[in-house]
Write a protein that holds these residues in place. Structure first.
Motif, PDB file in Angstrom:
ATOM      1  N   THR A 217       1.576  19.804   1.344  1.00  0.00           N
ATOM      2  CA  THR A 217       1.798  18.874   0.234  1.00  0.00           C
ATOM      3  C   THR A 217       2.578  17.675   0.744  1.00  0.00           C
ATOM      4  OG1 THR A 217       2.063  20.804  -1.172  1.00  0.00           O
ATOM      5  CG2 THR A 217       2.744  18.684  -2.105  1.00  0.00           C
ATOM      6  N   VAL A 218       2.110  16.509   0.401  1.00  0.00           N
ATOM      7  CA  VAL A 218       2.888  15.314   0.757  1.00  0.00           C
ATOM      8  C   VAL A 218       4.107  15.254  -0.164  1.00  0.00           C
ATOM      9  CG1 VAL A 218       2.895  12.799   0.803  1.00  0.00           C
ATOM     10  CG2 VAL A 218       0.888  14.060   1.620  1.00  0.00           C
ATOM     11  N   ILE A 219       5.288  15.223   0.429  1.00  0.00           N
ATOM     12  CA  ILE A 219       6.496  15.109  -0.401  1.00  0.00           C
ATOM     13  C   ILE A 219       7.166  13.747  -0.222  1.00  0.00           C
ATOM     14  CG2 ILE A 219       6.940  17.600  -0.451  1.00  0.00           C
ATOM     15  CD1 ILE A 219       9.229  16.996   1.607  1.00  0.00           C
ATOM     16  N   GLY A 220       6.647  12.963   0.721  1.00  0.00           N
ATOM     17  CA  GLY A 220       7.222  11.633   0.938  1.00  0.00           C
ATOM     18  C   GLY A 220       6.360  10.568   0.297  1.00  0.00           C
ATOM     19  N   TYR A 221       6.116   9.510   1.033  1.00  0.00           N
ATOM     20  CA  TYR A 221       5.344   8.375   0.520  1.00  0.00           C
ATOM     21  C   TYR A 221       3.970   8.331   1.178  1.00  0.00           C
ATOM     22  CZ  TYR A 221       9.738   6.934  -1.509  1.00  0.00           C
ATOM     23  OH  TYR A 221      10.892   6.922  -2.250  1.00  0.00           O
ATOM     24  N   HIS A 222       2.988   7.863   0.414  1.00  0.00           N
ATOM     25  CA  HIS A 222       1.649   7.613   0.948  1.00  0.00           C
ATOM     26  C   HIS A 222       1.570   6.151   1.377  1.00  0.00           C
ATOM     27  CE1 HIS A 222      -0.590  11.227  -0.455  1.00  0.00           C
ATOM     28  NE2 HIS A 222       0.355  11.263  -1.383  1.00  0.00           N
ATOM     29  N   TYR A 223       0.853   5.888   2.454  1.00  0.00           N
ATOM     30  CA  TYR A 223       0.622   4.511   2.908  1.00  0.00           C
ATOM     31  C   TYR A 223      -0.880   4.332   3.113  1.00  0.00           C
ATOM     32  CZ  TYR A 223       5.548   5.081   3.881  1.00  0.00           C
ATOM     33  OH  TYR A 223       6.883   5.356   3.743  1.00  0.00           O
TER      34      TYR A 223
ATOM     35  N   ILE B  11       8.394   4.916  11.340  1.00  0.00           N
ATOM     36  CA  ILE B  11       7.560   4.135  12.265  1.00  0.00           C
ATOM     37  C   ILE B  11       6.272   4.885  12.610  1.00  0.00           C
ATOM     38  CG2 ILE B  11       9.473   2.813  13.213  1.00  0.00           C
ATOM     39  CD1 ILE B  11       9.392   4.680  15.661  1.00  0.00           C
ATOM     40  N   ALA B  12       6.091   6.060  12.008  1.00  0.00           N
ATOM     41  CA  ALA B  12       4.837   6.796  12.174  1.00  0.00           C
ATOM     42  C   ALA B  12       4.517   7.492  10.858  1.00  0.00           C
ATOM     43  CB  ALA B  12       4.980   7.832  13.287  1.00  0.00           C
ATOM     44  N   GLY B  13       3.240   7.787  10.676  1.00  0.00           N
ATOM     45  CA  GLY B  13       2.830   8.509   9.473  1.00  0.00           C
ATOM     46  C   GLY B  13       1.959   9.686   9.856  1.00  0.00           C
TER      47      GLY B  13
ATOM     48  N   GLY C 235       0.799  -1.227   0.000  1.00  0.00           N
ATOM     49  CA  GLY C 235       0.000   0.000   0.000  1.00  0.00           C
ATOM     50  C   GLY C 235       0.825   1.267   0.000  1.00  0.00           C
ATOM     51  N   MET C 236       2.089   1.177  -0.357  1.00  0.00           N
ATOM     52  CA  MET C 236       2.959   2.366  -0.361  1.00  0.00           C
ATOM     53  C   MET C 236       3.000   2.963  -1.769  1.00  0.00           C
ATOM     54  SD  MET C 236       6.947   2.643   0.817  1.00  0.00           S
ATOM     55  CE  MET C 236       7.731   2.016  -0.650  1.00  0.00           C
ATOM     56  N   GLN C 237       2.795   4.252  -1.853  1.00  0.00           N
ATOM     57  CA  GLN C 237       2.843   4.948  -3.148  1.00  0.00           C
ATOM     58  C   GLN C 237       3.689   6.198  -2.995  1.00  0.00           C
ATOM     59  OE1 GLN C 237       1.626   4.554  -6.251  1.00  0.00           O
ATOM     60  NE2 GLN C 237       0.916   2.488  -5.742  1.00  0.00           N
ATOM     61  N   PRO C 238       4.646   6.418  -3.898  1.00  0.00           N
ATOM     62  CA  PRO C 238       5.434   7.646  -3.778  1.00  0.00           C
ATOM     63  C   PRO C 238       4.653   8.857  -4.267  1.00  0.00           C
ATOM     64  CG  PRO C 238       6.157   6.364  -5.664  1.00  0.00           C
ATOM     65  CD  PRO C 238       5.096   5.555  -4.984  1.00  0.00           C
ATOM     66  N   SER C 239       4.865   9.996  -3.629  1.00  0.00           N
ATOM     67  CA  SER C 239       4.338  11.251  -4.149  1.00  0.00           C
ATOM     68  C   SER C 239       5.218  11.671  -5.328  1.00  0.00           C
ATOM     69  CB  SER C 239       4.381  12.328  -3.064  1.00  0.00           C
ATOM     70  OG  SER C 239       5.737  12.588  -2.735  1.00  0.00           O
ATOM     71  N   THR C 240       4.805  12.722  -6.018  1.00  0.00           N
ATOM     72  CA  THR C 240       5.624  13.192  -7.152  1.00  0.00           C
ATOM     73  C   THR C 240       7.019  13.585  -6.674  1.00  0.00           C
ATOM     74  OG1 THR C 240       3.640  14.045  -8.177  1.00  0.00           O
ATOM     75  CG2 THR C 240       5.719  14.875  -9.031  1.00  0.00           C
ATOM     76  N   ALA C 241       7.078  14.320  -5.549  1.00  0.00           N
ATOM     77  CA  ALA C 241       8.389  14.761  -5.042  1.00  0.00           C
ATOM     78  C   ALA C 241       9.238  13.571  -4.631  1.00  0.00           C
ATOM     79  CB  ALA C 241       8.200  15.706  -3.862  1.00  0.00           C
TER      80      ALA C 241
ATOM     81  N   ARG D  65      -3.458   2.751   4.798  1.00  0.00           N
ATOM     82  CA  ARG D  65      -3.786   1.922   5.957  1.00  0.00           C
ATOM     83  C   ARG D  65      -5.251   2.213   6.296  1.00  0.00           C
ATOM     84  NH1 ARG D  65       0.294   0.293   4.162  1.00  0.00           N
ATOM     85  NH2 ARG D  65       2.301  -0.033   5.193  1.00  0.00           N
ATOM     86  N   GLU D  66      -5.629   2.169   7.568  1.00  0.00           N
ATOM     87  CA  GLU D  66      -7.007   2.552   7.889  1.00  0.00           C
ATOM     88  C   GLU D  66      -7.257   3.984   7.455  1.00  0.00           C
ATOM     89  OE1 GLU D  66      -7.998   1.826  11.936  1.00  0.00           O
ATOM     90  OE2 GLU D  66      -7.638  -0.333  11.764  1.00  0.00           O
ATOM     91  N   ARG D  67      -6.198   4.806   7.561  1.00  0.00           N
ATOM     92  CA  ARG D  67      -6.255   6.178   7.048  1.00  0.00           C
ATOM     93  C   ARG D  67      -5.099   6.342   6.068  1.00  0.00           C
ATOM     94  NH1 ARG D  67      -9.611   8.891  10.256  1.00  0.00           N
ATOM     95  NH2 ARG D  67      -9.015  10.891   9.368  1.00  0.00           N
ATOM     96  N   ASP D  68      -5.182   7.359   5.229  1.00  0.00           N
ATOM     97  CA  ASP D  68      -4.070   7.620   4.311  1.00  0.00           C
ATOM     98  C   ASP D  68      -2.974   8.348   5.105  1.00  0.00           C
ATOM     99  OD1 ASP D  68      -2.483   7.971   2.133  1.00  0.00           O
ATOM    100  OD2 ASP D  68      -3.734   9.515   1.165  1.00  0.00           O
ATOM    101  N   LEU D  69      -1.808   7.743   5.207  1.00  0.00           N
ATOM    102  CA  LEU D  69      -0.708   8.332   5.982  1.00  0.00           C
ATOM    103  C   LEU D  69       0.419   8.748   5.049  1.00  0.00           C
ATOM    104  CD1 LEU D  69      -0.585   5.768   8.943  1.00  0.00           C
ATOM    105  CD2 LEU D  69      -1.852   7.922   8.811  1.00  0.00           C
ATOM    106  N   ALA D  70       1.255   9.663   5.535  1.00  0.00           N
ATOM    107  CA  ALA D  70       2.372  10.144   4.708  1.00  0.00           C
ATOM    108  C   ALA D  70       3.660  10.135   5.527  1.00  0.00           C
ATOM    109  CB  ALA D  70       2.087  11.564   4.230  1.00  0.00           C
ATOM    110  N   SER D  71       4.774   9.905   4.837  1.00  0.00           N
ATOM    111  CA  SER D  71       6.068   9.870   5.528  1.00  0.00           C
ATOM    112  C   SER D  71       6.655  11.268   5.691  1.00  0.00           C
ATOM    113  CB  SER D  71       7.058   8.988   4.770  1.00  0.00           C
ATOM    114  OG  SER D  71       7.330   9.539   3.498  1.00  0.00           O
TER     115      SER D  71
END
Lengths: 484, 343
Positions: free
Chosen positions: B229-235, B215-217, B197-203, B237-243
């Motif tokens: 703007t999310v510049i890391g990765y999307h995960y 270990i947290a999003g 379920g990991m997807q990179p953002s454009t950045a 999970r139960e909610r959409d999290l970002a790195s």
């Protein structure tokens, strides 16, 4: 015949090689068995935490970023230098980008354990990394053999060679763990031999090279300078003589020559010392030493608040080590005046100095026991109890190593690069081990083996009459009806 | 002269020669990058790039985006043993070491230094610069507000983990507590689960960001609520999290990494956070003012050459960044070009 020019002398000396090789013929079977075992296990095993800096510095060196290119290598530079030709040759046959691979399936386990890096190195890289270590194991054995042959006899020389080259801990450290402690240990042995043979420049140079592999031989400088200054002073109370000053000057000169070897590093990066001493300044504690119990505290081996100090606890340990090393050097100098010969002063002095380091340093890992082995082996020629220490430390070092991470954690190369073991099975086995509870839990096993190792380490520093571990051994041997 | 000493001398000579080769004799790959800008109703950018062959297989990322400003500000990392526990202190030291080498490899002349609590107070009272908080700092509302004012004045703040963000509102009894101006961002524990379920953002794709397994999003809903703007990765999970996420706050920028520095290296620890910060700072992502155009090319061990074309509705300064995204070879090239002016 006197040969005037240096090249001629060198050529003459090199012509001795076949004769020297022939002298090793009695060891052939042991050499073949030792090499075979090592080369069979080396490609398929690795310590996934410890191998990463070597992998990273290898690809950095090949890419032109240097040993410290990504600040992952935090040792002095010489092992990377030794490793370079081996990975360079490998890069002729294999894309360096394939030297290791990131395993996403290990990441959660790595989060949990804190002791895995999810990059698993290729068997070919493992072989390139471990080949110089295996060769150094062999050279160490041969140097010990030749030296003991000269000072004792063939029987003892062979015995010492076997005790070293077929020692399971030695095999494990070079061929499974891929740790490079054999190199500084070899340099300290060469220091001892050269000093004993009165080749003080060579002794100083070997000691200097040892420091540029790993820092610990720096403490031995105190011992060797003391012995150089006061060796054979012929008086009950040591005093400075011109001969002593000359010997110590030659020793220092040799040390300065060794600096030339690392000059390219001094000239090209001001970051090297930061990386090396950053690790030395780390404040975690534990392992086979006095601090074995600290990982069991809530602070998990980090500097706990129960040790407040004006000078800081790491500094306190450093000063304590320094004082004890000076004390050992002083005792050896005094003993030289009468009771013991130069070889015993060098062997026992080196053994005690390294034992002080091992016992007091913040973290003592099984590979550090390799520092002791050459001196323990030399001392065992004269006194049986040192041989028993070798057996004990070998067993405890291996148990500690295996219990720290589990044996399965060392098999990832076989799992990733062959179909022999599914990686999910390894992850599951390692996780089960880390989460085990009760009497045979990981934490208990690690602390018990560390404690026993620490106790044996302590007894290295005790005189024979106070060595309670050796007394226990003798009593047990008598009870079992065998020879102690 | 004995055989053993001859062999020892040969070993020492080998060490000298090999040391010299390693430290100065191994060719480092270089990326040639040329930027042409045409200005009309829109701004057209053509970036020509090339890199030679090497023993490593490699891929090259090239990206281009407009930025609102450009400065070579120094980077300060907060570390003070009086405030941090030993683990945090060690991690922050590691971040400092890694960041210096990463900036060095990029060829950046930006200085990196560590500051203690007194130095930190001087920085937030002073002119804008780049500040990294990668550990717990003071738990005082006044301090949080001061850091927020500093960011609003133009400062660039990197926070690593929720505890390091001074103007993050706390949750107590299920309610947000703290001044209204403090951010209400929710950080949730994050299991990597093999990258599922990991997807990179454009950045993250363009910069090939390496901090893939925090270990947290950060809750993406909260990021969007603040116009971030999310510049890391999307995960997923139960909610959409970002790195990692970027927020413009006043004249300044907050770049929040979700996870604290944690084991292991290569995915989560100080090495990858340093690599990511270095890339962000080097190309000026903290001042991004438009879309990112990027492309990646893989060519095994062969040479690579190509052109990246981008069109922006408007731009005053354009950042063009090319780098080998495997990071083995650490080849980088950056051009900051002023539209209508000299590059």
């Amino acid at each position: 015949m006197r040969l005037r020019s240096c090249p001629l002398k060198a050529a003459f000396v090199l012509s001795e090689i076949p004769a020297v090789l022939r002298s090793f013929r009695p060891l052939l079977l042991v050499i073949v068995v030792g090499l075979l075992v090592r080369f069979l296990i080396a490609p398929w095993t690795s310590c996934p935490y410890d191998v990463y800096p070597f992998y990273r510095s290898s690809v950095d060196m090949l890419a032109g970023a240097g040993v410290y290119g990504h600040a992952s290598f935090s040792y002095p530079p010489l092992f990377a230098v030794v490793l370079y030709p081996f990975v360079l040759i490998l890069s002729l046959f294999m894309d360096p980008a394939q030297f290791g691979s990131l395993q996403y399936s290990m990441v959660d386990l790595a989060h949990m354990t804190g002791m895995l890096v999810p990059v698993i190195t290729h068997p070919a890289f493992n072989l390139a990394l471990k080949t110089p270590l295996i060769l150094a194991d062999l050279v160490m054995g041969l140097v010990l053999y030749r030296f003991v042959l000269g000072v004792k006899d063939e029987k003892w020389a062979r015995r010492i060679f076997v005790l070293w080259f077929l020692n399971p801990l030695v095999i494990w450290i070079s061929s499974v763990a891929g740790q490079m402690d054999v190199f500084p240990a070899l340099m300290t042995l060469i220091t001892l031999i050269a000093f004993y043979r009165k080749h003080y420049i060579v002794a100083g140079m070997a000691l200097g090279l040892g420091v540029f592999f790993k820092l610990y031989p720096i403490y031995l400088i105190i011992l060797y300078l003391a012995l150089a200054l006061w060796l054979e002073s012929g008086s009950k109370f040591p005093r400075l003589t011109n001969t002593g000053l000359k010997r110590s000057s030659l020793l220092v000169l040799g040390g300065l020559v060794s600096v030339v070897v690392v000059l390219p590093f001094f000239l090209s990066s001001d970051l090297m010392f930061d990386f090396i001493f950053r690790r030395a300044g780390y404040t975690s504690y534990g392992g086979l030493n006095l601090w074995f119990f600290l990982p069991a505290l809530p602070s998990e081996g980090l500097l706990p608040d129960v040790f407040p100090s004006i000078i800081g606890f790491p500094t306190f340990i450093f000063l304590s080590t320094l004082i004890l090393v000076f004390a050992v050097s002083g005792i050896m100098v005094r003993r030289l005046s009468g009771e013991i010969d130069a070889l015993k002063a060098l062997s026992v002095g080196s053994l005690l100095t390294v034992s002080v380091i091992i016992f007091l340093q913040p973290v003592t890992n099984p590979q550090h026991l390799i520092w002791l082995l050459p001196f323990l082996l030399l001392c065992s020629v004269e006194e049986k109890r040192w041989e028993r220490k070798i057996y004990l430390l070998t067993v405890l070092g291996l148990l500690y190593f295996i219990w720290l991470q589990s044996a399965q954690a060392l098999l990832y190369p076989a799992a990733v690069y062959t179909d022999l073991i599914p990686i999910a099975d390894l992850n599951s086995a390692v996780q089960t081990y880390y989460t085990s509870a009760g009497l045979l839990s990981r934490q208990t096993l690690v602390i018990v083996s560390a404690m026993l190792g620490g106790i044996v380490g302590l007894t290295l520093l005790l005189p024979r009459r106070l060595d309670f571990v050796d007394k226990l051994w003798e009593r047990a041997a008598r009870l079992l009806g065998g020879d102690a | 002269m004995k055989l053993s000493y001859v062999l020892f001398a040969l070993f020492a000579i080998f060490l000298v020669l090999a040391s010299s080769v390693i430290q100065g004799g191994v060719h480092r790959l270089r990326i040639d990058l040329e930027v042409e800008i045409e200005e009309g109703d829109e701004v057209w950018v053509n970036a020509s790039y090339s890199i030679g062959s090497s023993s490593f297989s490699k891929s090259l990322n090239v990206l281009c985006f407009p930025i609102s400003q450009w400065h070579s500000w120094p980077i300060h990392i907060f570390e003070d043993a009086r405030v941090l526990d030993p683990y945090q202190s060690r991690s922050v030291h590691g971040l400092y070491d890694h960041l210096r080498t990463e900036m060095d490899l990029i060829g950046s002349n930006v200085s990196v230094s560590m500051v203690n609590l007194d130095g930190l107070m001087e920085i937030i009272d002073g002119e804008p610069s780049i500040l990294i908080l990668a550990s717990r700092t003071l738990n005082e509302t006044g301090y949080g507000a001061s850091v927020l004012r500093w960011v609003e004045r133009g400062g660039v703040l990197f926070s690593v983990g929720n505890e390091s963000l001074p103007f993050l509102a706390k949750v107590s009894g299920g309610e947000w507590v703290g001044p209204d101006e403090f951010l209400r961002l929710r950080y949730h524990p994050l299991a990597f689960s093999g990258g599922e379920g990991m997807q990179p953002s454009t950045a993250a794709s363009a910069l090939s960001l390496e901090n893939v397994a925090p270990i947290a999003g950060i809750d993406v809903e909260d990021v969007e609520a603040y116009g971030g703007t999310v510049i890391g990765y999307h995960y997923q999970r139960e909610r959409d999290l970002a790195s990692a996420a970027l927020f413009r706050i006043g004249n300044g920028t907050l770049i929040a990494f979700a996870g604290p520095i944690s084991a292991p290296f290569v995915t989560t620890a100080e090495d990858v956070i340093a690599a990511d910060i270095a890339r962000v700072v080097a190309c000026g992502l903290q001042w991004i003012s438009g879309p990112i155009f990027w492309q990646t090319e893989s060519a095994g061990q062969n040479a690579i050459a190509g052109v990246l074309s981008a069109t922006f509705e408007s731009a005053e300064i354009v950042s063009v960044f090319a780098f080998t995204n495997d990071d083995f070879q650490a080849a980088h090239s950056i051009r900051i070009a002023t539209v209508g002016g000299s590059p």
